[in-house]
Design a protein around this motif. Structure first.
Motif, PDB file in Angstrom:
ATOM      1  N   GLU A  65       0.851  -1.191   0.000  1.00  0.00           N
ATOM      2  CA  GLU A  65       0.000   0.000   0.000  1.00  0.00           C
ATOM      3  C   GLU A  65       0.882   1.235   0.000  1.00  0.00           C
ATOM      4  N   LEU A  66       0.803   2.047  -1.049  1.00  0.00           N
ATOM      5  CA  LEU A  66       1.693   3.202  -1.203  1.00  0.00           C
ATOM      6  C   LEU A  66       1.055   4.429  -0.556  1.00  0.00           C
ATOM      7  N   THR A  67       1.042   4.427   0.782  1.00  0.00           N
ATOM      8  CA  THR A  67       0.458   5.520   1.559  1.00  0.00           C
ATOM      9  C   THR A  67       1.406   5.903   2.685  1.00  0.00           C
ATOM     10  N   PHE A  68       1.574   7.217   2.905  1.00  0.00           N
ATOM     11  CA  PHE A  68       2.403   7.673   4.019  1.00  0.00           C
ATOM     12  C   PHE A  68       1.901   9.022   4.532  1.00  0.00           C
ATOM     13  N   PRO A  69       2.171   9.343   5.803  1.00  0.00           N
ATOM     14  CA  PRO A  69       1.806  10.645   6.356  1.00  0.00           C
ATOM     15  C   PRO A  69       2.928  11.658   6.148  1.00  0.00           C
ATOM     16  N   PHE A  70       2.553  12.942   6.052  1.00  0.00           N
ATOM     17  CA  PHE A  70       3.586  13.973   6.002  1.00  0.00           C
ATOM     18  C   PHE A  70       3.113  15.248   6.692  1.00  0.00           C
ATOM     19  N   VAL A  71       4.105  16.006   7.162  1.00  0.00           N
ATOM     20  CA  VAL A  71       3.870  17.300   7.815  1.00  0.00           C
ATOM     21  C   VAL A  71       4.912  18.282   7.296  1.00  0.00           C
ATOM     22  N   THR A  72       4.675  19.541   7.570  1.00  0.00           N
ATOM     23  CA  THR A  72       5.689  20.554   7.277  1.00  0.00           C
ATOM     24  C   THR A  72       5.602  21.668   8.312  1.00  0.00           C
ATOM     25  N   ASP A  73       6.693  22.388   8.461  1.00  0.00           N
ATOM     26  CA  ASP A  73       6.745  23.583   9.313  1.00  0.00           C
ATOM     27  C   ASP A  73       6.140  23.329  10.696  1.00  0.00           C
ATOM     28  N   ALA A 276       1.388  24.554   7.422  1.00  0.00           N
ATOM     29  CA  ALA A 276       2.136  24.219   8.629  1.00  0.00           C
ATOM     30  C   ALA A 276       1.305  23.365   9.587  1.00  0.00           C
ATOM     31  N   LEU A 277       2.004  22.495  10.333  1.00  0.00           N
ATOM     32  CA  LEU A 277       1.335  21.689  11.346  1.00  0.00           C
ATOM     33  C   LEU A 277       0.805  22.562  12.481  1.00  0.00           C
ATOM     34  N   HIS A 278       1.591  23.570  12.883  1.00  0.00           N
ATOM     35  CA  HIS A 278       1.141  24.425  13.984  1.00  0.00           C
ATOM     36  C   HIS A 278       0.209  25.519  13.461  1.00  0.00           C
ATOM     37  N   ARG A 279      -0.564  26.099  14.373  1.00  0.00           N
ATOM     38  CA  ARG A 279      -1.443  27.211  14.040  1.00  0.00           C
ATOM     39  C   ARG A 279      -0.860  28.498  14.614  1.00  0.00           C
ATOM     40  N   ARG A 280      -1.041  29.591  13.867  1.00  0.00           N
ATOM     41  CA  ARG A 280      -0.758  30.911  14.432  1.00  0.00           C
ATOM     42  C   ARG A 280      -1.759  31.921  13.899  1.00  0.00           C
ATOM     43  N   HIS A 281      -2.523  32.490  14.799  1.00  0.00           N
ATOM     44  CA  HIS A 281      -3.435  33.563  14.427  1.00  0.00           C
ATOM     45  C   HIS A 281      -2.646  34.864  14.261  1.00  0.00           C
ATOM     46  N   THR A 282      -2.902  35.585  13.181  1.00  0.00           N
ATOM     47  CA  THR A 282      -2.280  36.892  12.959  1.00  0.00           C
ATOM     48  C   THR A 282      -3.366  37.957  12.922  1.00  0.00           C
ATOM     49  N   PRO A 283      -3.091  39.139  13.454  1.00  0.00           N
ATOM     50  CA  PRO A 283      -4.129  40.169  13.535  1.00  0.00           C
ATOM     51  C   PRO A 283      -4.561  40.675  12.158  1.00  0.00           C
ATOM     52  N   VAL A 284      -5.802  41.068  12.078  1.00  0.00           N
ATOM     53  CA  VAL A 284      -6.436  41.672  10.901  1.00  0.00           C
ATOM     54  C   VAL A 284      -6.624  40.653   9.776  1.00  0.00           C
ATOM     55  N   VAL A 285      -5.503  40.114   9.253  1.00  0.00           N
ATOM     56  CA  VAL A 285      -5.571  39.155   8.147  1.00  0.00           C
ATOM     57  C   VAL A 285      -4.832  37.886   8.546  1.00  0.00           C
ATOM     58  N   GLU A 286      -5.470  36.732   8.340  1.00  0.00           N
ATOM     59  CA  GLU A 286      -4.826  35.463   8.655  1.00  0.00           C
ATOM     60  C   GLU A 286      -3.778  35.133   7.594  1.00  0.00           C
ATOM     61  N   GLU A 288      -1.175  32.840   8.309  1.00  0.00           N
ATOM     62  CA  GLU A 288      -0.529  31.573   8.599  1.00  0.00           C
ATOM     63  C   GLU A 288      -1.541  30.435   8.642  1.00  0.00           C
ATOM     64  N   SER A 289      -1.044  29.255   8.965  1.00  0.00           N
ATOM     65  CA  SER A 289      -1.846  28.040   8.919  1.00  0.00           C
ATOM     66  C   SER A 289      -2.819  27.952  10.091  1.00  0.00           C
ATOM     67  N   MET A 290      -3.895  27.219   9.871  1.00  0.00           N
ATOM     68  CA  MET A 290      -4.808  26.843  10.943  1.00  0.00           C
ATOM     69  C   MET A 290      -4.392  25.514  11.574  1.00  0.00           C
ATOM     70  N   GLY A 291      -3.360  24.863  11.000  1.00  0.00           N
ATOM     71  CA  GLY A 291      -2.851  23.612  11.546  1.00  0.00           C
ATOM     72  C   GLY A 291      -3.379  22.399  10.806  1.00  0.00           C
ATOM     73  N   TYR A 292      -2.464  21.707  10.079  1.00  0.00           N
ATOM     74  CA  TYR A 292      -2.852  20.535   9.285  1.00  0.00           C
ATOM     75  C   TYR A 292      -1.722  19.505   9.261  1.00  0.00           C
ATOM     76  N   TRP A 293      -2.099  18.254   9.113  1.00  0.00           N
ATOM     77  CA  TRP A 293      -1.183  17.216   8.647  1.00  0.00           C
ATOM     78  C   TRP A 293      -1.858  16.506   7.476  1.00  0.00           C
ATOM     79  N   TYR A 294      -1.134  15.572   6.842  1.00  0.00           N
ATOM     80  CA  TYR A 294      -1.597  15.011   5.574  1.00  0.00           C
ATOM     81  C   TYR A 294      -1.237  13.538   5.453  1.00  0.00           C
ATOM     82  N   THR A 295      -1.964  12.851   4.590  1.00  0.00           N
ATOM     83  CA  THR A 295      -1.509  11.567   4.063  1.00  0.00           C
ATOM     84  C   THR A 295      -1.467  11.665   2.542  1.00  0.00           C
TER      85      THR A 295
END
Length: 328
Positions: A65-73, A276-286, A288-295
């Motif tokens: 089965e050619l499946t794997f998880p990945f993350v970044t940042d 990015a895996l982590h979340r960071r809220h930025t003022p006025v306009v978002e 950065e990421s809301m936080g994700y991982w992937y397969t």
């Protein structure tokens, strides 16, 4: 206008890297041989004198089965305001899944002080759950304090003896994964020449590239237009040509943080810029990421590559991205 200029300059200064030589310490084609990801890997136990130490770990696997998880940042230990860390949630996601390896697309460290932060702890926790195999791309944050030679020594236990930690070809059954170093926003003439030579001799039907910095920019109207992406448009176009000519279906990248951008560049090759895996809220306009991982799954019967994002706060799988699977 002045405030906007100050903002851009501040971001550029904050993302600076320790200069170095892309091919430092690499004297022959690092892609000519491959690391077999069906083989067991290692389990990192700590850092001693600036190097990770590890013991053999895992079992021989099959590539049915050619499946794997990945993350970044991941940016472990990031202390900016508005940051939410989701490393524990990702580790919990891996529990009981029995994936053969984990891919990290760079910037696992935030400060670049990866011999002192929790970089090795994250690697070890992933290795325990994915057969000891952790495929780690060097990012620009890995250069904040140290050059590529220092990082090579730190990360050398993650690849078998004789392989470069920064530029490596991996095989998992019929899939080739080319790990590239674009951490200084260029690939360099030598790396691209080595890459093409290896592709010419690669008989695997399925191929992908992985790198840290997004090759393509401008897919959405945000900061990617001015502050992220490859520095050399000629190198960017050469990557496109290599993908088209040699049947490389997908380039996975990070760096942008907000991410979740699909670039369908040609009929059979694409780039996915992950968030990015982590979340960071930025003022006025978002920005950065809301936080994700992937397969990522190779689905030969449907001739697609399926990338499934997971919302890190809840672990909920979201609508997948599908890309054409090139077969050479």
């Amino acid at each position: 206008m002045r405030k906007a200029a100050v903002f851009v300059i501040a971001v550029l200064l904050a993302s600076c890297t320790v200069p170095g030589n892309i091919i430092s310490g690499i004297t022959s084609n690092p892609f000519s041989d491959s690391v077999d990801l069906t083989e067991p890997g290692v389990l990192v136990s700590g850092v001693v004198d600036g190097k990770m130490e590890a013991e053999p770990y895992g079992v021989k696997r099959t590539a049915d089965e050619l499946t794997f998880p990945f993350v970044t940042d991941v940016h472990v230990d990031r202390t900016d305001s508005g940051v939410t860390d989701f490393t524990n949630e990702f580790i919990s996601f891996l529990d009981g899944k029995d994936y053969p390896f984990t891919v990290c697309l760079g910037d696992l460290s935030d400060t670049g002080d990866y011999t002192r932060d929790h970089t090795e702890s994250f690697i070890s926790e992933c290795q325990k759950r994915t057969n000891g195999n952790f495929v780690y791309v060097i990012g620009n944050h890995e250069r904040h304090m140290h050059n590529e030679s220092f990082w090579d020594e730190f990360a050398e236990v993650l690849v078998p003896s004789g392989f470069s930690p920064r530029m490596t070809r991996y095989e998992f059954g019929e899939l080739s994964i080319y790990k590239l170093d674009d951490s200084t926003r260029i690939y360099g003439r030598e790396q691209l020449a080595w890459l093409e030579n290896a592709l010419e001799n690669d008989d695997n039907p399925y191929k992908i590239f992985i790198a840290h910095i997004n090759n393509t920019t401008g897919g959405v109207p945000d900061q990617s237009v001015v502050i992220t992406g490859l520095a050399d448009i000629v190198e960017r176009n050469r990557i496109y040509r290599l993908m088209d000519q040699y049947g490389v279906s997908l380039l996975l990248t990070g760096h942008h943080h907000k991410g979740n951008i699909a670039y369908r560049i040609g009929e059979s090759f694409s780039e996915f810029n992950a968030a990015a895996l982590h979340r960071r809220h930025t003022p006025v306009v978002e920005l950065e990421s809301m936080g994700y991982w992937y397969t990522l799954s190779i689905v030969p019967e449907e001739r697609i590559i399926r990338v499934t994002p997971y919302y890190a706060e809840t672990g909920e799988p979201l609508a997948p991205y599908e890309f054409p699977l090139a077969v050479r």
